[in-house]
Design an enzyme around this catalytic site. Structure first.
Site, PDB file in Angstrom:
ATOM      1  N   LEU A 166       3.320  -3.168   0.321  1.00 44.56           N
ATOM      2  CA  LEU A 166       3.668  -4.396  -0.385  1.00 44.56           C
ATOM      3  C   LEU A 166       3.169  -4.459  -1.831  1.00 44.56           C
ATOM      4  O   LEU A 166       3.480  -5.396  -2.563  1.00 44.56           O
ATOM      5  CB  LEU A 166       3.110  -5.591   0.400  1.00 44.56           C
ATOM      6  CG  LEU A 166       3.697  -6.976   0.122  1.00 44.56           C
ATOM      7  CD1 LEU A 166       5.186  -7.009   0.457  1.00 44.56           C
ATOM      8  CD2 LEU A 166       2.945  -8.031   0.923  1.00 44.56           C
ATOM      9  N   GLU A 167       2.422  -3.460  -2.257  1.00 38.59           N
ATOM     10  CA  GLU A 167       1.751  -3.562  -3.562  1.00 38.59           C
ATOM     11  C   GLU A 167       2.717  -3.785  -4.713  1.00 38.59           C
ATOM     12  O   GLU A 167       2.366  -4.429  -5.704  1.00 38.59           O
ATOM     13  CB  GLU A 167       0.917  -2.299  -3.817  1.00 38.59           C
ATOM     14  CG  GLU A 167      -0.383  -2.247  -3.053  1.00 38.59           C
ATOM     15  CD  GLU A 167      -0.223  -1.858  -1.591  1.00 38.59           C
ATOM     16  OE1 GLU A 167      -1.203  -1.941  -0.838  1.00 38.59           O
ATOM     17  OE2 GLU A 167       0.908  -1.475  -1.194  1.00 38.59           O
ATOM     18  N   ILE A 168       3.948  -3.262  -4.600  1.00 36.52           N
ATOM     19  CA  ILE A 168       4.889  -3.409  -5.714  1.00 36.52           C
ATOM     20  C   ILE A 168       5.186  -4.872  -6.004  1.00 36.52           C
ATOM     21  O   ILE A 168       5.479  -5.249  -7.150  1.00 36.52           O
ATOM     22  CB  ILE A 168       6.196  -2.635  -5.423  1.00 36.52           C
ATOM     23  CG1 ILE A 168       7.030  -2.472  -6.685  1.00 36.52           C
ATOM     24  CG2 ILE A 168       6.995  -3.293  -4.322  1.00 36.52           C
ATOM     25  CD1 ILE A 168       6.376  -1.620  -7.740  1.00 36.52           C
TER      26      ILE A 168
END
Length: 278
Positions: free
Chosen positions: A151-153
């Site tokens: 999910l970092e994006i």
């Protein structure tokens, strides 16, 4: 162990649980610290032969605590732990003393470097840093309807808790890039198809504990040697060195007390009585 992570040991199995259910086990500074400390505690306990890593409540781990994103953005009203997290984010180039990791990475890498096998039991959400914690385990058993995401994006970031290396090992370069570039959600069923998880189970924790007990009934010397060898190969060690390590491990195991006991117990049709490593 702490209020963030609980640890109980029974019959050679360490039951480690993220213990912040009211926040879906979201990660704050105290959780990073507790995960690294708990991994160290397990590593120092020779009676532990296998580990199950799971989360209390409705999720395995929903990723970084939203309150800490406010801290990262400079919100002066953020929770007091935000200052500590801001320092962690500012000091990502700093390594933990004597280690190849920073604190956030060690919260994951600590499980990979344990001599004992680690099984992650994933239900609910495993997002961002939560997914990376699961990737630090040797085996992942997931609920079919679990939701997993790199999910970092979404936050303009990259996987920074050893996730880039783990993704390449597990799913290959193209799938790793797709999951990282898009941050899309995958179910437990798809995670297994992609190689992100090992298998599904309706009750992942019960299945993980069953597997851990099965592993704990085997020779701890052989299990530890196997993990060491497989980790080394997975990390891309040279073939000549890998083959030498295999030979060295076999030489150490062959004729040892636990190896002899494994053979005798098999032919005597009885459960083996293994001795834990010193």
């Amino acid at each position: 162990m702490t209020d963030r992570v609980s640890l109980t040991v029974r019959d050679g199995v360490a039951d480690v649980r993220l213990n912040r259910p009211d926040k879906l086990n979201a990660l704050d500074m105290a959780t990073f610290e507790a995960l690294a400390e708990t991994a160290d505690a397990v590593a120092a306990e020779p009676a532990v032969r296998a580990v199950v890593l799971s989360g209390e409540g409705r999720a395995f781990c929903a990723g970084l605590d939203f309150a800490n994103f406010a801290a990262m953005a400079g919100d002066a009203t953020a929770a007091s732990g935000g200052d500590r997290l801001r320092r962690l984010m500012a000091d990502v180039m700093e390594r933990e003393p004597g280690r190849i990791t920073n604190l956030g990475q060690q919260a994951v890498h600590g499980w990979r470097e344990l001599p004992q096998p680690v099984i992650a039991a994933v239900h609910g959400h495993a997002l961002g840093g939560g997914l990376q914690i699961a990737l630090g385990a040797d085996i992942r058993i997931v609920a079919p309807d679990a939701k997993l995401s790199v999910l970092e994006i979404r936050w303009g970031l990259v996987p920074d808790m050893t996730g880039t290396a783990a993704l390449l090992r597990l799913v290959g370069e193209d799938v790793a890039k797709e999951l990282t570039f898009t941050g899309r959600m995958v179910t437990g069923d798809e995670a297994v198809r992609l190689g992100l998880a090992t298998r599904t189970a309706a009750d992942p924790r019960a299945a993980a504990l069953d597997m851990a007990r099965e592993i704990a009934a085997s020779s701890p010397d052989a299990i530890r040697a196997a993990k060491r060898l497989l980790n080394r190969a997975g990390d891309g060690g040279d073939l000549a060195g890998q083959y030498m390590e295999e030979s060295r491990a076999l030489a150490e195991l062959r004729g040892s007390a636990n190896q002899t006991e494994a053979v005798r117990a098999y032919f005597e049709k009885r459960p083996p009585a293994f001795t834990d490593p010193a």
